[in-house]
Design a protein around this motif. Structure first.
Motif, PDB file in Angstrom:
ATOM      1  N   ASN A  73       0.903  -1.082   0.118  1.00  0.00           N
ATOM      2  CA  ASN A  73      -0.074   0.013   0.046  1.00  0.00           C
ATOM      3  C   ASN A  73       1.013   1.219  -0.227  1.00  0.00           C
ATOM      4  O   ASN A  73       0.496   2.293  -0.711  1.00  0.00           O
ATOM      5  CB  ASN A  73      -0.987  -0.025   1.376  1.00  0.00           C
ATOM      6  N   CYS A  74       2.167   1.344   0.807  1.00  0.00           N
ATOM      7  CA  CYS A  74       3.034   2.464   0.759  1.00  0.00           C
ATOM      8  C   CYS A  74       3.549   2.742  -0.439  1.00  0.00           C
ATOM      9  O   CYS A  74       3.608   3.756  -1.110  1.00  0.00           O
ATOM     10  CB  CYS A  74       3.979   2.271   1.759  1.00  0.00           C
ATOM     11  N   THR A  75       4.061   1.522  -1.168  1.00  0.00           N
ATOM     12  CA  THR A  75       4.729   1.779  -2.418  1.00  0.00           C
ATOM     13  C   THR A  75       3.844   1.982  -3.415  1.00  0.00           C
ATOM     14  O   THR A  75       4.210   2.781  -4.531  1.00  0.00           O
ATOM     15  CB  THR A  75       5.421   0.495  -2.754  1.00  0.00           C
ATOM     16  N   TYR A  76       2.729   1.875  -3.415  1.00  0.00           N
ATOM     17  CA  TYR A  76       1.428   2.447  -4.543  1.00  0.00           C
ATOM     18  C   TYR A  76       0.772   3.612  -4.106  1.00  0.00           C
ATOM     19  O   TYR A  76       0.104   4.150  -4.911  1.00  0.00           O
ATOM     20  CB  TYR A  76       0.486   1.101  -4.680  1.00  0.00           C
ATOM     21  N   ASN A  77       1.231   4.062  -3.131  1.00  0.00           N
ATOM     22  CA  ASN A  77       0.721   5.525  -2.627  1.00  0.00           C
ATOM     23  C   ASN A  77       1.343   6.668  -3.207  1.00  0.00           C
ATOM     24  O   ASN A  77       2.611   6.933  -3.106  1.00  0.00           O
ATOM     25  CB  ASN A  77       0.921   5.637  -1.025  1.00  0.00           C
ATOM     26  N   PRO A  78       0.846   7.482  -4.091  1.00  0.00           N
ATOM     27  CA  PRO A  78       1.367   8.539  -4.999  1.00  0.00           C
ATOM     28  C   PRO A  78       1.896   9.629  -4.199  1.00  0.00           C
ATOM     29  O   PRO A  78       2.769  10.499  -4.514  1.00  0.00           O
ATOM     30  CB  PRO A  78       0.474   8.848  -6.139  1.00  0.00           C
ATOM     31  N   ASN A  79       1.263   9.880  -2.789  1.00  0.00           N
ATOM     32  CA  ASN A  79       1.753  10.705  -2.021  1.00  0.00           C
ATOM     33  C   ASN A  79       3.186  10.193  -1.214  1.00  0.00           C
ATOM     34  O   ASN A  79       3.883  11.171  -0.810  1.00  0.00           O
ATOM     35  CB  ASN A  79       0.726  10.954  -0.926  1.00  0.00           C
ATOM     36  N   LEU A  80       3.577   9.028  -1.463  1.00  0.00           N
ATOM     37  CA  LEU A  80       4.720   8.725  -0.993  1.00  0.00           C
ATOM     38  C   LEU A  80       5.850   8.446  -2.236  1.00  0.00           C
ATOM     39  O   LEU A  80       6.788   9.051  -2.234  1.00  0.00           O
ATOM     40  CB  LEU A  80       4.733   7.378  -0.123  1.00  0.00           C
ATOM     41  N   PHE A  81       5.409   7.553  -2.917  1.00  0.00           N
ATOM     42  CA  PHE A  81       6.255   7.064  -4.115  1.00  0.00           C
ATOM     43  C   PHE A  81       5.853   7.769  -5.564  1.00  0.00           C
ATOM     44  O   PHE A  81       4.669   7.723  -5.806  1.00  0.00           O
ATOM     45  CB  PHE A  81       6.433   5.864  -4.371  1.00  0.00           C
ATOM     46  N   ASN A  82       6.902   8.134  -6.329  1.00  0.00           N
ATOM     47  CA  ASN A  82       6.433   8.770  -7.555  1.00  0.00           C
ATOM     48  C   ASN A  82       5.960   7.724  -8.627  1.00  0.00           C
ATOM     49  O   ASN A  82       5.146   7.910  -9.581  1.00  0.00           O
ATOM     50  CB  ASN A  82       7.783   9.464  -8.245  1.00  0.00           C
ATOM     51  N   MET A  83       6.789   6.473  -8.398  1.00  0.00           N
ATOM     52  CA  MET A  83       6.044   5.220  -8.837  1.00  0.00           C
ATOM     53  C   MET A  83       6.529   4.054  -8.003  1.00  0.00           C
ATOM     54  O   MET A  83       7.408   4.290  -7.525  1.00  0.00           O
ATOM     55  CB  MET A  83       6.736   5.114 -10.340  1.00  0.00           C
ATOM     56  N   PHE A 111      13.461   6.654  -8.505  1.00  0.00           N
ATOM     57  CA  PHE A 111      12.384   6.791  -7.728  1.00  0.00           C
ATOM     58  C   PHE A 111      12.721   7.723  -6.615  1.00  0.00           C
ATOM     59  O   PHE A 111      13.794   7.980  -6.113  1.00  0.00           O
ATOM     60  CB  PHE A 111      12.345   5.303  -6.808  1.00  0.00           C
ATOM     61  N   ARG A 112      11.712   8.334  -6.213  1.00  0.00           N
ATOM     62  CA  ARG A 112      11.374   9.266  -5.163  1.00  0.00           C
ATOM     63  C   ARG A 112      10.643   8.755  -4.378  1.00  0.00           C
ATOM     64  O   ARG A 112       9.241   8.319  -4.456  1.00  0.00           O
ATOM     65  CB  ARG A 112      11.061  10.858  -5.724  1.00  0.00           C
ATOM     66  N   LEU A 113      10.843   9.375  -2.794  1.00  0.00           N
ATOM     67  CA  LEU A 113      10.133   9.060  -1.474  1.00  0.00           C
ATOM     68  C   LEU A 113       9.916  10.376  -1.099  1.00  0.00           C
ATOM     69  O   LEU A 113      10.602  11.084  -0.653  1.00  0.00           O
ATOM     70  CB  LEU A 113      10.941   8.193  -0.682  1.00  0.00           C
ATOM     71  N   LYS A 114       8.381  10.828  -1.290  1.00  0.00           N
ATOM     72  CA  LYS A 114       7.974  12.035  -0.867  1.00  0.00           C
ATOM     73  C   LYS A 114       8.906  13.209  -1.407  1.00  0.00           C
ATOM     74  O   LYS A 114       9.403  14.279  -0.895  1.00  0.00           O
ATOM     75  CB  LYS A 114       8.155  12.459   0.822  1.00  0.00           C
ATOM     76  N   GLY A 115       9.189  12.947  -2.674  1.00  0.00           N
ATOM     77  CA  GLY A 115       9.870  14.187  -3.503  1.00  0.00           C
ATOM     78  C   GLY A 115      11.456  14.211  -3.424  1.00  0.00           C
ATOM     79  O   GLY A 115      12.098  14.494  -3.773  1.00  0.00           O
TER      80      GLY A 115
END
Length: 468
Positions: A73-83, A111-115
């Motif tokens: 769920n976290c890795t597919y959350n666009p607010n966390l990961f850009n992809m 990959f980006r985590l929260k930008g």
């Protein structure tokens, strides 16, 4: 994963592809950081339910499925990961406890985590903040060869014509009938892929490899402003240097200058191969010098170094690594960083075919200085040909067991009286984070005493601590 493999990973500890995490019912934010850094590097395994020192603690009973769902769920959350990075899971049962292995396979994409862009360096997750660092990540991810960049305003008169003729003669001397013998300068440059055409953009002309190999000094520095190699010899002044040469000329003359610097400060022991004497110094030096000149990322601002000191012969240079860790003959798959430059060096006899250099170092380093070579691949490529007498300080944690690394740091502490984590890391070729773990362990054993805050902390042998 079988038990012997898992035990071996626990013994070796954290690395560029292994991370241990304590885990309650919900993975912490730093687990997401490691997922991001692994995805941006060469992949890796996170073992949830293992302490940083490799002690198996396990995860709460019955929580495996919940943890897996939470991570997905976290890795597919666009607010966390850009992809979403790819994840695979494996349960490992060890002495009645459950460890969850989270495998992050290598893939393209940044990959980006929260930008934030995170990368994996040794056993640490670090944030890349500068444009230069992020650009280097894209170069590595997409295998862009910066030596191929065409300079449309680079002209033939910007190259050293006498150097071109010299290289033509060197190639002919190495292989009679070499095709370059009967070529004019522009034909030779085209044959060596120094004059190329970009089939995507249509641009045609001399490229960065041509400027570096054959350019006049001002052209070399215009093509790569940060390019230089610092050659340092330390003997009587270990904290400074006894001799130093800064090399900022074309790669052909750079090779000659660095080779001469090594010949001036290194012994050439007597060695017979069959009934013939061979110069092990020349063989090893050729491999080390050609490696530091060929296999580097010339657009990086990191200056290359060649150091001769009590430890041995060492080099450091910026690299564009798809793999991070120790290079050995058993698992070495040669990948050229600059194939055009590498091929040119082969043609003139300054290098051999890709992969043979490591075999030569493995064969001749011990009769040369007494120790086995150490080659570490990463964003900074490091080569060490150690002196036998100083090998205890040149041991790498990736090659030696944990206990040997611990003893190496303890011996260094006894020798110097006090030590910082950075000094220990430099001496035994581990990261500062790993060295700090071993020093903390020596404190817990009562063999060392810390002094100072985290930033300035030094460790003292208990018998000579500051309290005395």
């Amino acid at each position: 994963m079988d038990r012997p493999t898992f035990e071996s990973i626990l013994q070796q500890g954290e690395s560029s592809t292994v991370e241990f995490k304590r885990c309650g019912g919900t993975p912490s934010h730093d687990t997401l950081e490691t997922i991001c850094s692994f995805a941006n590097r060469s992949g890796g395994s996170i073992f949830l339910g293992v302490s940083a020192m490799g002690e198996v603690l396990g995860i709460p009973s019955g929580s495996t499925l919940e943890i897996e769902r939470n991570l997905i769920n976290c890795t597919y959350n666009p607010n966390l990961f850009n992809m979403p990075p790819s994840l695979e899971f494996e349960q490992i049962e060890f002495d009645g406890k459950i460890v969850l292995r989270v495998w992050v396979p290598p893939t393209q994409g940044v990959f980006r985590l929260k930008g934030h862009v995170l990368d994996r360096l040794a056993d640490a997750d670090v944030e890349l903040k500068s444009d230069t660092q992020i650009a280097a990540l894209y170069l590595r991810k997409y295998a862009i060869f910066t030596e191929q960049h065409i300079f449309p305003h680079l002209r033939m008169e910007d190259l050293d014509s006498s150097l071109i003729d010299r290289c033509r003669k060197m190639a002919a001397g190495r292989r009679p009938g070499h095709p370059w013998t009967n070529m004019n300068d522009i034909e030779l440059l085209r044959s060596a892929q120094l004059y190329t055409r970009d089939i995507e953009t249509g641009a045609e002309g001399l490229n960065r490899a041509a400027a570096l190999l054959l350019g006049k000094d001002e052209v070399v520095l215009a093509a790569c402003p940060a390019y230089k190699t610092d050659a340092i010899y330390r003997h009587d002044q270990p904290d400074r240097y006894d001799d130093r040469e800064t090399v900022r000329t074309n790669l052909i003359d750079s090779y000659d200058q660095l080779h001469a610097f090594c010949a001036k400060h290194l012994p050439d022991p007597f060695y017979l191969e069959g009934s013939l004497r061979v110069s092990v110094r020349d063989i090893v030096v050729r491999e080390v010098v050609s490696n530091v000149l060929i296999h580097r990322e010339f657009t990086s601002p990191f200056p290359a170094k060649l150091i001769i000191d009590e430890v041995g012969l060492r080099t450091e240079n910026a690299s564009r690594a798809l793999f991070e860790g120790r290079l050995t003959l058993s698992d070495f798959n040669p990948m050229p960083k600059n194939p055009i430059i590498a091929n040119f060096f082969v043609q003139i006899g300054y290098a051999e075919e890709l992969g043979s250099g490591l075999r030569n170092l493995e064969k001749y380093s011990k009769p040369f200085l007494g120790g086995d070579p150490v080659l570490d691949e990463g964003d900074i490529f490091r080569t060490l040909v150690p002196r036998k007498a100083k090998s205890i300080e040149a041991v790498s944690a990736a090659k030696a067991p944990k206990e040997q690394t611990r003893l190496s740091i303890l011996a260094l502490l006894e020798k110097r009286g006090s030590l910082s984590a950075v000094e220990a890391a430099t001496a035994v070729h581990v990261t500062s984070k790993t060295a700090a773990k071993y020093l903390k362990g020596l404190v817990e054993e009562g063999l060392a005493a810390p002094d100072g805050n985290t930033r300035t902390r030094r460790y003292y042998r208990t018998e000579i601590s500051r309290s005395n």
